[in-house]
Design a protein around this motif. Structure first.
Motif, PDB file in Angstrom:
ATOM      1  N   HIS A  24       0.831  -1.208   0.000  1.00  0.00           N
ATOM      2  CA  HIS A  24       0.000   0.000   0.000  1.00  0.00           C
ATOM      3  C   HIS A  24       0.864   1.256   0.000  1.00  0.00           C
ATOM      4  CE1 HIS A  24      -2.162   3.300   2.046  1.00  0.00           C
ATOM      5  NE2 HIS A  24      -3.174   2.890   1.303  1.00  0.00           N
ATOM      6  N   GLY A  25       1.897   1.267   0.853  1.00  0.00           N
ATOM      7  CA  GLY A  25       2.775   2.422   0.887  1.00  0.00           C
ATOM      8  C   GLY A  25       3.473   2.657  -0.442  1.00  0.00           C
ATOM      9  N   PHE A  26       4.004   1.587  -1.026  1.00  0.00           N
ATOM     10  CA  PHE A  26       4.634   1.727  -2.344  1.00  0.00           C
ATOM     11  C   PHE A  26       3.627   2.253  -3.374  1.00  0.00           C
ATOM     12  CE2 PHE A  26       8.065  -1.468  -1.183  1.00  0.00           C
ATOM     13  CZ  PHE A  26       9.105  -0.571  -1.322  1.00  0.00           C
ATOM     14  N   ALA A  27       2.397   1.783  -3.300  1.00  0.00           N
ATOM     15  CA  ALA A  27       1.375   2.203  -4.261  1.00  0.00           C
ATOM     16  C   ALA A  27       1.057   3.690  -4.125  1.00  0.00           C
ATOM     17  CB  ALA A  27       0.111   1.371  -4.086  1.00  0.00           C
ATOM     18  N   CYS A  28       1.281   4.263  -2.933  1.00  0.00           N
ATOM     19  CA  CYS A  28       1.071   5.692  -2.743  1.00  0.00           C
ATOM     20  C   CYS A  28       2.158   6.517  -3.429  1.00  0.00           C
ATOM     21  CB  CYS A  28       1.018   6.022  -1.253  1.00  0.00           C
ATOM     22  SG  CYS A  28      -0.461   5.400  -0.407  1.00  0.00           S
ATOM     23  N   GLY A  29       3.233   5.866  -3.797  1.00  0.00           N
ATOM     24  CA  GLY A  29       4.288   6.548  -4.555  1.00  0.00           C
ATOM     25  C   GLY A  29       4.350   6.104  -5.996  1.00  0.00           C
ATOM     26  N   ALA A  30       3.271   5.527  -6.511  1.00  0.00           N
ATOM     27  CA  ALA A  30       3.322   4.863  -7.816  1.00  0.00           C
ATOM     28  C   ALA A  30       3.289   5.809  -9.009  1.00  0.00           C
ATOM     29  CB  ALA A  30       2.192   3.849  -7.938  1.00  0.00           C
ATOM     30  N   HIS A  31       2.795   7.036  -8.841  1.00  0.00           N
ATOM     31  CA  HIS A  31       2.705   7.930 -10.004  1.00  0.00           C
ATOM     32  C   HIS A  31       4.034   8.035 -10.746  1.00  0.00           C
ATOM     33  CE1 HIS A  31      -0.866   9.510  -7.832  1.00  0.00           C
ATOM     34  NE2 HIS A  31      -1.303   9.857  -9.034  1.00  0.00           N
ATOM     35  N   LEU A  32       5.090   8.308 -10.007  1.00  0.00           N
ATOM     36  CA  LEU A  32       6.374   8.581 -10.656  1.00  0.00           C
ATOM     37  C   LEU A  32       6.998   7.347 -11.302  1.00  0.00           C
ATOM     38  CD1 LEU A  32       8.344  10.733 -11.417  1.00  0.00           C
ATOM     39  CD2 LEU A  32       9.474  10.446  -9.200  1.00  0.00           C
ATOM     40  N   PRO A  33       7.097   6.206 -10.612  1.00  0.00           N
ATOM     41  CA  PRO A  33       7.655   5.038 -11.296  1.00  0.00           C
ATOM     42  C   PRO A  33       6.831   4.603 -12.499  1.00  0.00           C
ATOM     43  CG  PRO A  33       6.860   4.439  -9.108  1.00  0.00           C
ATOM     44  CD  PRO A  33       6.870   5.927  -9.181  1.00  0.00           C
ATOM     45  N   VAL A  34       5.519   4.753 -12.436  1.00  0.00           N
ATOM     46  CA  VAL A  34       4.707   4.430 -13.607  1.00  0.00           C
ATOM     47  C   VAL A  34       5.036   5.375 -14.751  1.00  0.00           C
ATOM     48  CG1 VAL A  34       2.355   4.470 -14.528  1.00  0.00           C
ATOM     49  CG2 VAL A  34       2.822   3.299 -12.369  1.00  0.00           C
ATOM     50  N   HIS A  35       5.223   6.649 -14.434  1.00  0.00           N
ATOM     51  CA  HIS A  35       5.529   7.640 -15.465  1.00  0.00           C
ATOM     52  C   HIS A  35       6.838   7.334 -16.181  1.00  0.00           C
ATOM     53  CE1 HIS A  35       6.014  11.406 -17.531  1.00  0.00           C
ATOM     54  NE2 HIS A  35       7.067  11.735 -16.819  1.00  0.00           N
ATOM     55  N   VAL A  36       7.819   6.812 -15.447  1.00  0.00           N
ATOM     56  CA  VAL A  36       9.137   6.542 -16.050  1.00  0.00           C
ATOM     57  C   VAL A  36       9.368   5.053 -16.305  1.00  0.00           C
ATOM     58  CG1 VAL A  36      10.160   8.623 -15.066  1.00  0.00           C
ATOM     59  CG2 VAL A  36      10.267   6.488 -13.766  1.00  0.00           C
ATOM     60  N   SER A  37       8.303   4.261 -16.223  1.00  0.00           N
ATOM     61  CA  SER A  37       8.360   2.822 -16.525  1.00  0.00           C
ATOM     62  C   SER A  37       9.347   2.077 -15.630  1.00  0.00           C
ATOM     63  CB  SER A  37       8.708   2.597 -18.011  1.00  0.00           C
ATOM     64  OG  SER A  37       7.740   3.171 -18.839  1.00  0.00           O
ATOM     65  N   ARG A  38       9.309   2.375 -14.337  1.00  0.00           N
ATOM     66  CA  ARG A  38      10.103   1.661 -13.348  1.00  0.00           C
ATOM     67  C   ARG A  38       9.172   0.875 -12.427  1.00  0.00           C
ATOM     68  NH1 ARG A  38      15.235   3.674 -12.377  1.00  0.00           N
ATOM     69  NH2 ARG A  38      15.457   1.770 -11.125  1.00  0.00           N
ATOM     70  N   PRO A  39       9.673  -0.139 -11.719  1.00  0.00           N
ATOM     71  CA  PRO A  39       8.811  -0.922 -10.828  1.00  0.00           C
ATOM     72  C   PRO A  39       8.234  -0.065  -9.698  1.00  0.00           C
ATOM     73  CG  PRO A  39      10.866  -2.079 -11.252  1.00  0.00           C
ATOM     74  CD  PRO A  39      11.043  -0.693 -11.788  1.00  0.00           C
ATOM     75  N   TRP A  40       6.955  -0.283  -9.422  1.00  0.00           N
ATOM     76  CA  TRP A  40       6.297   0.497  -8.380  1.00  0.00           C
ATOM     77  C   TRP A  40       6.481  -0.116  -6.996  1.00  0.00           C
ATOM     78  CZ3 TRP A  40       2.738  -1.737  -5.164  1.00  0.00           C
ATOM     79  CH2 TRP A  40       2.159  -2.949  -5.585  1.00  0.00           C
TER      80      TRP A  40
END
Length: 236
Positions: A24-40
């Protein structure tokens, strides 16, 4: 997903968490890794290229030591870097709704200090664009921009671990705390995402609806609709 959203797909590592508080915590930071195609769902690897991670932190955050990294994480988790203006303006609207049952824009402008009146217009225009683009529901508004700092704290934890500024336990503690704070201030993934998005564009986009805007719109759309997204299988 449209090319203009700058999003290619959702990336995760099999060894990372997919359920539970850490996920859940990682998912709260997911915008940026998704934007740059990195693991969330993982921290950056301190073995692979910690010098590059340190260079990125120095360039983007002015962070060059473990102590500076910890201070920056603490600032984000206490929302100490959130500008006073947006908070004051959004607080005034919430107060109007609570005390008078209205979000009337005219009453809202009257309820904020004179120097903040232009910000009411800026937020109103962003929210209208959010509704048009599906970041907000048709009648939705944003109640808090604190989610942007909390989401940034998650990513700073990723990078700090990769830069060897902290151990795994310390980084994961920051991720968990960010998740707890997001739950305290938001009701759902959609609610959190809109707050994160508004916090980001108010700081960097200047109503250009350019790269900074697309960098939140694209991840929002993917994370809200992709079946493998943590937002689709993790309760907020």
């Amino acid at each position: 997903m449209a090319v203009c959203d700058h999003v290619e797909g959702l990336v995760a590592v099999p060894s990372g968490p997919f359920y539970g508080p850490l996920a859940h915590g990682f998912a709260c930071g997911a915008h940026l890794p998704v934007h740059v195609s990195r693991p969330w769902n993982t921290l950056d690897d301190p073995v692979r290229d910690h010098q590059s991670a340190r260079a990125s932190l120095a360039d983007g955050w002015g962070v060059t030591t473990a102590a500076a990294w910890q201070r920056q994480v603490d600032l984000l988790l206490t929302a100490a870097e959130v500008p006073d203006g947006p908070n004051a303006v959004l607080d005034a609207r919430r107060r109007l709704l609570r005390e008078h049952g209205t979000r009337d824009p005219t009453a809202w402008r009257r309820a904020v200090p004179t120097e903040l009146v232009p910000l009411v217009g800026v937020i109103t225009r962003y929210e209208a664009r959010f509704r048009a683009d599906g970041v907000l529901p048709p009648d939705g508004v944003v109640d808090s921009v604190l989610g942007y700092d909390f989401g940034q704290a998650v990513n700073l934890a990723r990078w700090g671990h990769g830069a060897r500024f902290c151990d795994r336990r310390t980084a994961e503690a920051a991720v968990l705390r960010a998740g707890e704070l997001c739950r305290r201030h938001y009701r759902s993934w959609a609610d959190f995402s809109a707050g994160y998005a508004l916090g980001r564009v108010l700081r960097f986009d200047q109503e250009q609806y350019g790269h900074m805007y697309l960098s939140v719109r694209g991840p929002h759309r993917l994370l809200m609709t992709e079946p493998s997204s943590p937002w689709c299988h993790l309760p907020f």
